[in-house]
Design an enzyme around this catalytic site. Sequence first.
Site, PDB file in Angstrom:
ATOM      1  N   HIS A  48       0.656  -1.018   0.236  1.00  0.00           N
ATOM      2  CA  HIS A  48      -0.184   0.051   0.092  1.00  0.00           C
ATOM      3  C   HIS A  48       0.875   1.430   0.108  1.00  0.00           C
ATOM      4  O   HIS A  48       0.552   2.223  -0.648  1.00  0.00           O
ATOM      5  CB  HIS A  48      -0.866   0.117   1.403  1.00  0.00           C
ATOM      6  CG  HIS A  48      -2.083  -1.437   1.833  1.00  0.00           C
ATOM      7  ND1 HIS A  48      -1.974  -2.463   2.427  1.00  0.00           N
ATOM      8  CD2 HIS A  48      -3.043  -1.507   0.731  1.00  0.00           C
ATOM      9  CE1 HIS A  48      -3.210  -3.079   1.899  1.00  0.00           C
ATOM     10  NE2 HIS A  48      -3.516  -2.340   0.525  1.00  0.00           N
ATOM     11  N   GLY A 158      -2.958  -1.717  -7.215  1.00  0.00           N
ATOM     12  CA  GLY A 158      -1.945  -2.889  -6.733  1.00  0.00           C
ATOM     13  C   GLY A 158      -2.321  -3.897  -7.544  1.00  0.00           C
ATOM     14  O   GLY A 158      -3.382  -4.304  -7.814  1.00  0.00           O
TER      15      GLY A 158
END
Length: 291
Positions: A48, A158
């Site tokens: 993250h 992601g």
Amino acid sequence: MTDTTAPTPGRPAVSTTIAEIRSIVRDARARGERVALVPTMGALHDGHLSLARTARGLADVVVVSIFVNPLQFGPNEDFDRYPRTLDADLEALGDLADHVFAPTVAEMYPNGPSQTRIVAGEVAGEFEGASRPGHFDGMLTVVNKLLGIVQPDAAMFGQKDAQQVFLVRQMVADLDIPVSIEAVPIVREADGLALSSRNRYLDPDAREAAVTLSRALHDTGAAAGAGVQAALAAGVARVRASAPVKLDYLAIVDPQTFRSVADGYRGAATVLIAARVGTTRLIDNASIIIG
Ligand code: PAF
């Protein structure tokens, strides 16, 4: 009354209401600043942080949303036990984000969770969607809301959730949402395990076994010169050699369509894996060249 927690040095400010974050973004736009959104469910790890770092490079204002979205969890999934670690998340973000948007479920779904939803389309019925019915409709519904609330110039996702990235891009194209979707490379542990908020569920034995997923991807790629079937067989053999790992699927898809490639396929492809390691379900993927 204000809904914003003022930033303490080295930590982003936290907004819990839609009105508040909208007004912050509106002010930024009025100053001519570019805004990037990093949608997350919290329990932040280095993957993250890599999304936030990418956002920093693309925009003047970085908003990280932290919201465990009930719509994308099935009835037997881990919504209740999903880690909620806001304080640690703010600490980890430090200066990488300017604002954290951390709404409650009631703020996001004031009329209940079963109102208007996005329907994700055919690709959502395969792979993760086959194992997690409704997951992608729920995910796209909240992503669509977050894009509507923050109206960012760019949003970061992601690459570990490759099917999610594909479906978000498809939604943005199909619904003409004016945002640039950025896919950020997978971050891995030293032994190859892809970072995931769910890795914290792994006990030491499961953690050791979990590396099988990235090794299976490697073996699939290494055998890809001999074609699709040989590549798949190599990946499956790697998983079968590890007793604690129960394969859900290993598949090779065309990155343009996210459909499984046919036997004679040659060229760029993505290999996907999902497996249960002990009680934890993990996913991973890698780019390979077939033929
Ligand atoms: O990838 C995630 O963490 C979630 O699916 C997302 C994109 C934040 C939507 O809830």
